[in-house]
Scaffold this active site. Structure first.
Site, PDB file in Angstrom:
ATOM      1  N   ASP A  67       0.820  -1.210   0.000  1.00 14.03           N
ATOM      2  CA  ASP A  67       0.000   0.000   0.000  1.00 14.03           C
ATOM      3  C   ASP A  67       0.856   1.264   0.000  1.00 14.03           C
ATOM      4  O   ASP A  67       2.065   1.206   0.228  1.00 14.03           O
ATOM      5  CB  ASP A  67      -0.975   0.002   1.200  1.00 14.03           C
ATOM      6  CG  ASP A  67      -0.337  -0.568   2.475  1.00 14.03           C
ATOM      7  OD1 ASP A  67       0.898  -0.552   2.583  1.00 14.03           O
ATOM      8  OD2 ASP A  67      -1.087  -1.014   3.353  1.00 14.03           O
ATOM      9  N   ASP A 136      -8.025  -2.306  14.021  1.00 15.59           N
ATOM     10  CA  ASP A 136      -9.402  -2.608  13.594  1.00 15.59           C
ATOM     11  C   ASP A 136      -9.470  -3.853  12.710  1.00 15.59           C
ATOM     12  O   ASP A 136     -10.489  -4.117  12.083  1.00 15.59           O
ATOM     13  CB  ASP A 136     -10.006  -1.397  12.876  1.00 15.59           C
ATOM     14  CG  ASP A 136      -9.221  -1.004  11.612  1.00 15.59           C
ATOM     15  OD1 ASP A 136      -8.269  -1.727  11.233  1.00 15.59           O
ATOM     16  OD2 ASP A 136      -9.570   0.029  11.007  1.00 15.59           O
ATOM     17  N   HIS A 138      -7.568  -4.450   9.999  1.00 14.19           N
ATOM     18  CA  HIS A 138      -7.250  -4.295   8.570  1.00 14.19           C
ATOM     19  C   HIS A 138      -5.976  -5.054   8.192  1.00 14.19           C
ATOM     20  O   HIS A 138      -5.087  -5.246   9.029  1.00 14.19           O
ATOM     21  CB  HIS A 138      -7.169  -2.813   8.160  1.00 14.19           C
ATOM     22  CG  HIS A 138      -6.040  -2.024   8.719  1.00 14.19           C
ATOM     23  ND1 HIS A 138      -6.204  -0.840   9.400  1.00 14.19           N
ATOM     24  CD2 HIS A 138      -4.686  -2.220   8.686  1.00 14.19           C
ATOM     25  CE1 HIS A 138      -5.035  -0.347   9.745  1.00 14.19           C
ATOM     26  NE2 HIS A 138      -4.078  -1.172   9.330  1.00 14.19           N
ATOM     27  N   GLU A 143      -9.748  -1.511   5.140  1.00  8.89           N
ATOM     28  CA  GLU A 143     -10.430  -1.224   6.393  1.00  8.89           C
ATOM     29  C   GLU A 143     -11.697  -2.076   6.509  1.00  8.89           C
ATOM     30  O   GLU A 143     -12.141  -2.675   5.515  1.00  8.89           O
ATOM     31  CB  GLU A 143     -10.786   0.275   6.440  1.00  8.89           C
ATOM     32  CG  GLU A 143      -9.576   1.209   6.437  1.00  8.89           C
ATOM     33  CD  GLU A 143      -8.871   1.284   7.796  1.00  8.89           C
ATOM     34  OE1 GLU A 143      -8.860   0.286   8.542  1.00  8.89           O
ATOM     35  OE2 GLU A 143      -8.306   2.355   8.106  1.00  8.89           O
TER      36      GLU A 143
HETATM   37  C1  F6R Z   1       1.376  -1.479   6.079  1.00 11.63           C
HETATM   38  C2  F6R Z   1       0.075  -2.133   6.156  1.00 11.63           C
HETATM   39  C3  F6R Z   1      -0.772  -2.051   7.376  1.00 11.63           C
HETATM   40  C4  F6R Z   1       0.008  -2.309   8.658  1.00 11.63           C
HETATM   41  C5  F6R Z   1      -0.914  -2.197   9.857  1.00 11.63           C
HETATM   42  C6  F6R Z   1      -0.193  -2.426  11.161  1.00 11.63           C
HETATM   43  O1  F6R Z   1       1.961  -1.705   4.826  1.00 11.63           O
HETATM   44  O2  F6R Z   1      -0.320  -2.723   5.212  1.00 11.63           O
HETATM   45  O3  F6R Z   1      -1.797  -3.007   7.288  1.00 11.63           O
HETATM   46  O4  F6R Z   1       0.584  -3.573   8.615  1.00 11.63           O
HETATM   47  O5  F6R Z   1      -1.504  -0.919   9.876  1.00 11.63           O
HETATM   48  O6  F6R Z   1       0.725  -1.396  11.339  1.00 11.63           O
HETATM   49  P1  F6R Z   1       1.891  -1.520  12.426  1.00 11.63           P
HETATM   50  O7  F6R Z   1       2.720  -2.669  11.997  1.00 11.63           O
HETATM   51  O8  F6R Z   1       2.621  -0.219  12.315  1.00 11.63           O
HETATM   52  O9  F6R Z   1       1.221  -1.745  13.722  1.00 11.63           O
END
Ligand code: F6R
Length: 260
Positions: A67, A136, A138, A143
């Site tokens: 992403d 959440d 994701h 989301e």
């Molecule tokens: C990042 C991504 C997100 C993160 C998620 C957890 O490329 O795809 O899904 O993996 O927001 O973020 P952290 O690891 O910072 O807790």
């Protein structure tokens, strides 16, 4: 789904780095789907260490990031392209041209998303997709209520995710609302899904993803639909799992011929 519980973030990173090293050593031209954010940082540090020690090369590997934010200027330190270059790709021997990032700055974002899907297909699909998980539930930036069949597209971040990611920006107001993310359908086509969960803040989403119903309200629950999904978590992220003893016993009794 295999659930592996390790003592702490360092042990999780070593375990995941081992999986990636086995893949890249047996298949140097592997296609890696990689994540950004905090969860994979220890893995990247460990892979860079092994590369510098001369035991691991990425010269023929290809990477597709999950992403990217929309609206950040090129080179912004919080852009996932920059983050990934600083934490991993710029520190190993991956060919820069083999690092693909969704284009959040394209004039025609929809066309860029379709092109990203085509590039993944042209590369032969993703061998291993590394994932973090949001509070959440994701995965990527899919989301809650994302279509389980979705492809790479624009999504709007929830306020919860923007608050969670504000630590990478000067303030929450600077966190973009819009992103480009691989879809859940895209992620599910990878041949091996490896999800990392670290810390107490991930205990609830991990429990929902692993033991809850498959639902778009917890996008990570789609891992239950995948034939080869590995969830690797530290003790703090494992505390809400009902079958925690079963996961520990299964891992302890794993036959040597059964690979992760
Ligand atoms: C990042 C991504 C997100 C993160 C998620 C957890 O490329 O795809 O899904 O993996 O927001 O973020 P952290 O690891 O910072 O807790």
């Amino acid at each position: 789904m295999e659930v592996v519980i390790r003592q702490d973030a360092t042990a999780v990173a070593t375990f995941v780095a081992d999986i990636i090293e086995r893949l890249v050593s047996s298949r140097p031209g592997a296609v890696l789907g990689l994540a950004t954010g905090s969860s994979p940082l220890g893995v990247y540090t460990e892979l860079v260490r092994r590369h510098r020690a001369g035991t691991l090369a990425f010269g023929r590997a290809t990477v597709f990031l999950l992403d990217e934010y929309i609206g950040l200027p090129p080179g912004h330190p919080a852009s996932y392209r920059t983050f990934f270059e600083q934490k991993f790709s710029g520190l190993v021997d991956i060919e820069p041209g083999n690092v693909h990032v969704p284009d959040g700055a394209a004039a025609d974002v929809d066309a860029a998303c379709a092109d990203y899907e085509a590039q993944i297909r042209a590369a032969g699909g993703v061998d291993l997709q590394l994932l973090g998980i949001g509070a959440d539930g994701h995965v990527g930036f899919n989301e809650p209520t994302s279509s389980l069949a979705s492809r790479t597209r624009v999504k709007t971040l929830t306020d919860e995710t923007r608050n969670d990611n504000a630590r990478f920006f000067s303030s929450v107001d600077d966190v973009p609302r819009h992103v480009v993310t691989q879809g859940i359908g895209t992620i599910l086509e990878a041949r091996h899904l490896v999800l990392i969960g670290l810390g107490a803040a991930k205990a609830d989403p991990i429990a929902r993803a692993v033991e809850g119903p498959v639902t778009s309200m917890c996008p990570a629950s789609v891992l239950q639909l995948h034939p080869h999904a590995t969830v690797i978590i530290d003790e703090a992220a494992a505390t809400r799992l009902t079958l925690i003893d079963y996961y520990r016993a299964t891992f302890a009794a794993k036959p040597p011929w059964q690979s992760t």
